[in-house]
Every structure is written in structure tokens, then in C-alpha cells.
Scaffold this active site. Sequence first.
Site, mmCIF file in Angstrom:
data_model
loop_
_atom_site.group_PDB
_atom_site.id
_atom_site.type_symbol
_atom_site.label_atom_id
_atom_site.label_comp_id
_atom_site.label_asym_id
_atom_site.label_seq_id
_atom_site.Cartn_x
_atom_site.Cartn_y
_atom_site.Cartn_z
ATOM 1 N N PRO A 17 0.959 -1.676 0.334
ATOM 2 C CA PRO A 17 0.252 0.257 0.184
ATOM 3 C C PRO A 17 0.621 1.770 0.077
ATOM 4 C CG PRO A 17 -0.011 -1.078 1.944
ATOM 5 C CD PRO A 17 0.487 -2.295 0.927
ATOM 6 N N ASN A 18 0.213 2.140 -0.627
ATOM 7 C CA ASN A 18 1.576 3.608 -1.116
ATOM 8 C C ASN A 18 2.783 4.047 -1.617
ATOM 9 O OD1 ASN A 18 -1.190 4.740 0.607
ATOM 10 N ND2 ASN A 18 -0.537 4.058 1.974
ATOM 11 N N ARG A 25 5.701 12.006 -3.224
ATOM 12 C CA ARG A 25 5.558 12.993 -1.786
ATOM 13 C C ARG A 25 6.430 12.206 -0.986
ATOM 14 N NH1 ARG A 25 0.676 10.491 0.291
ATOM 15 N NH2 ARG A 25 1.467 12.022 2.458
ATOM 16 N N TYR A 30 11.470 8.704 1.310
ATOM 17 C CA TYR A 30 11.490 7.473 -0.113
ATOM 18 C C TYR A 30 11.695 7.962 -1.174
ATOM 19 C CZ TYR A 30 8.314 6.011 2.956
ATOM 20 O OH TYR A 30 7.447 5.491 4.526
ATOM 21 N N ASN A 81 7.975 -5.652 -0.468
ATOM 22 C CA ASN A 81 8.371 -4.320 0.327
ATOM 23 C C ASN A 81 6.474 -4.206 1.064
ATOM 24 O OD1 ASN A 81 7.966 -1.880 1.754
ATOM 25 N ND2 ASN A 81 8.805 -0.683 0.471
ATOM 26 N N ALA A 84 2.836 -0.905 4.728
ATOM 27 C CA ALA A 84 2.012 -0.861 5.880
ATOM 28 C C ALA A 84 2.236 -2.074 6.697
ATOM 29 C CB ALA A 84 1.019 0.421 6.817
ATOM 30 N N HIS A 87 3.262 -4.131 9.456
ATOM 31 C CA HIS A 87 3.238 -3.895 10.994
ATOM 32 C C HIS A 87 1.656 -4.252 11.481
ATOM 33 C CE1 HIS A 87 6.645 -1.549 9.923
ATOM 34 N NE2 HIS A 87 6.295 -0.446 8.992
ATOM 35 N N ASP A 94 0.935 -15.370 7.631
ATOM 36 C CA ASP A 94 0.040 -16.679 7.538
ATOM 37 C C ASP A 94 0.191 -17.063 5.679
ATOM 38 O OD1 ASP A 94 -0.858 -17.057 10.005
ATOM 39 O OD2 ASP A 94 -2.570 -16.758 9.771
ATOM 40 N N GLU A 105 12.518 -9.298 2.842
ATOM 41 C CA GLU A 105 12.186 -8.529 3.589
ATOM 42 C C GLU A 105 12.452 -7.595 3.358
ATOM 43 O OE1 GLU A 105 10.462 -8.897 7.180
ATOM 44 O OE2 GLU A 105 9.733 -6.154 7.259
ATOM 45 N N HIS A 107 12.694 -3.009 3.211
ATOM 46 C CA HIS A 107 11.837 -1.894 3.684
ATOM 47 C C HIS A 107 12.764 -0.105 2.719
ATOM 48 C CE1 HIS A 107 8.748 -3.238 5.827
ATOM 49 N NE2 HIS A 107 9.503 -3.946 6.248
ATOM 50 N N ILE A 108 11.807 0.579 2.039
ATOM 51 C CA ILE A 108 12.936 1.778 1.340
ATOM 52 C C ILE A 108 14.150 2.660 2.663
ATOM 53 C CG2 ILE A 108 12.774 3.921 0.159
ATOM 54 C CD1 ILE A 108 10.507 2.421 -1.298
ATOM 55 N N SER A 109 12.856 3.019 3.896
ATOM 56 C CA SER A 109 13.511 3.560 5.240
ATOM 57 C C SER A 109 13.926 2.271 6.255
ATOM 58 C CB SER A 109 12.859 4.518 5.204
ATOM 59 O OG SER A 109 11.384 3.438 5.839
ATOM 60 N N ARG A 114 12.821 5.154 13.137
ATOM 61 C CA ARG A 114 11.135 5.735 12.646
ATOM 62 C C ARG A 114 9.834 5.103 13.913
ATOM 63 N NH1 ARG A 114 9.218 5.502 7.187
ATOM 64 N NH2 ARG A 114 8.097 6.789 7.281
ATOM 65 N N ARG A 118 6.851 1.245 13.499
ATOM 66 C CA ARG A 118 7.473 0.479 12.664
ATOM 67 C C ARG A 118 8.001 -0.329 12.813
ATOM 68 N NH1 ARG A 118 5.230 4.278 8.197
ATOM 69 N NH2 ARG A 118 4.816 5.681 9.404
#
Length: 152
Positions: A17-18, A25, A30, A81, A84, A87, A94, A105, A107-109, A114, A118
Site C-alpha cells: 500500500p501507498n 511525496r 522515499y 515491501n 504498512a 506492521h 500466514d 522483506e 523497506h526503503i527507509s 522511525r 514501525r
Amino acid sequence: TVEMPLMPSIVMVLNGPNLNLLGTREPHIYGAETLTDVENHLIQTGKDLGISVSCFQSNSEGDIVSRIHQARGETDFIIINAGAYTHTSVALHDAIKGTGVPLVELHISNVFAREPFRHHSYISPVARAVMCGWGVQGYALAIDGLAQTPAV
Ligand code: CA2
């Protein structure tokens, strides 16, 4: 002759998502590249390494679960990735556990630098590897790492 283990040759990159908002943005977190830029880059990185890369983004948890199911038998490795949902999602945990698809797994950040919400991941316990904080170049680093990993 000695049989050499084969590296993964089919890799699916799943963005949650996102992540379709990449490059539009929060470039300080990011980066400025769009998701399409990143994906095209990855497909090329894969080609250079002899890995077929397919990319998929969805904002829906169920779609991502279905992609993980679909990956079973047709994909050697997933790079995810999960945004959200990382988390929050027992369903993703599952699906990964249930299909047994090997997964990285990403993550960019640096999620640990943070907010505390997170810091926990439902994915990490069922991932082969976890990486974060490398910006969008993390995806290419992951493909590079897989090119040096014997398939299982
Ligand atoms: O650092 C990451 O890659 C995250 O998975 C990104 C998620 C966040 O919820 C995770 O905690 C860490 C959020 C993705 C939102 O992506 C955007 C990209 C550009 C502009 C706005 C949002």
C-alpha cells in the site's frame, strides 16, 4: 562433474500500500524515483544477471495474499515491501508461511529509526532475509544478493 546450485531465476517484486506514490511525496524519506522508474530499473538489473523479474503493486491486502499464493510453484523468490501491512498483517504472515515461498522483506527507509509502530514486523519471522534503510536502491541490492544465493 560437480553440480553447482542454481541461483533463483524467477523473482517477483511485490510492493504494498501507498508505494504507488513513490516519487510524488516525501522524497526525503522515499527518494524521487517513481515506482515505474524503480520497476523498469529492476527488470534491467535482473536481465543483466539472468534473472526474470516481474513486478506487482497493490493497495489491497487480499490481492497481495493472492499474489503470494500464485507465486508458489512459479516463482523462486519474492522480494516484498509490504508497506504498512508489514506492521499489521497476520494474513501476510500466514500466506508466506503457508506457501513456503522464500522471501526477502525490504523497506526503503530504516524503519528502526522511525516511529515505534514501525519497529514490529509480522513478516520478519517468516522471511529468509530482511533489509531496510538503503533507499530504493535496496531493491537492486536484493536482486544482486539473490544472484549470489543458491536456490533452495
Ligand atoms: O520504508 C518502507 O519501505 C516502508 O515499508 C514504507 C511504508 C511504511 O508504512 C513502512 O513503515 C516502511 C509506507 C509506504 C508509503 O510510501 C510512500 C511513498 C511516497 C510518498 C508517500 C508514501
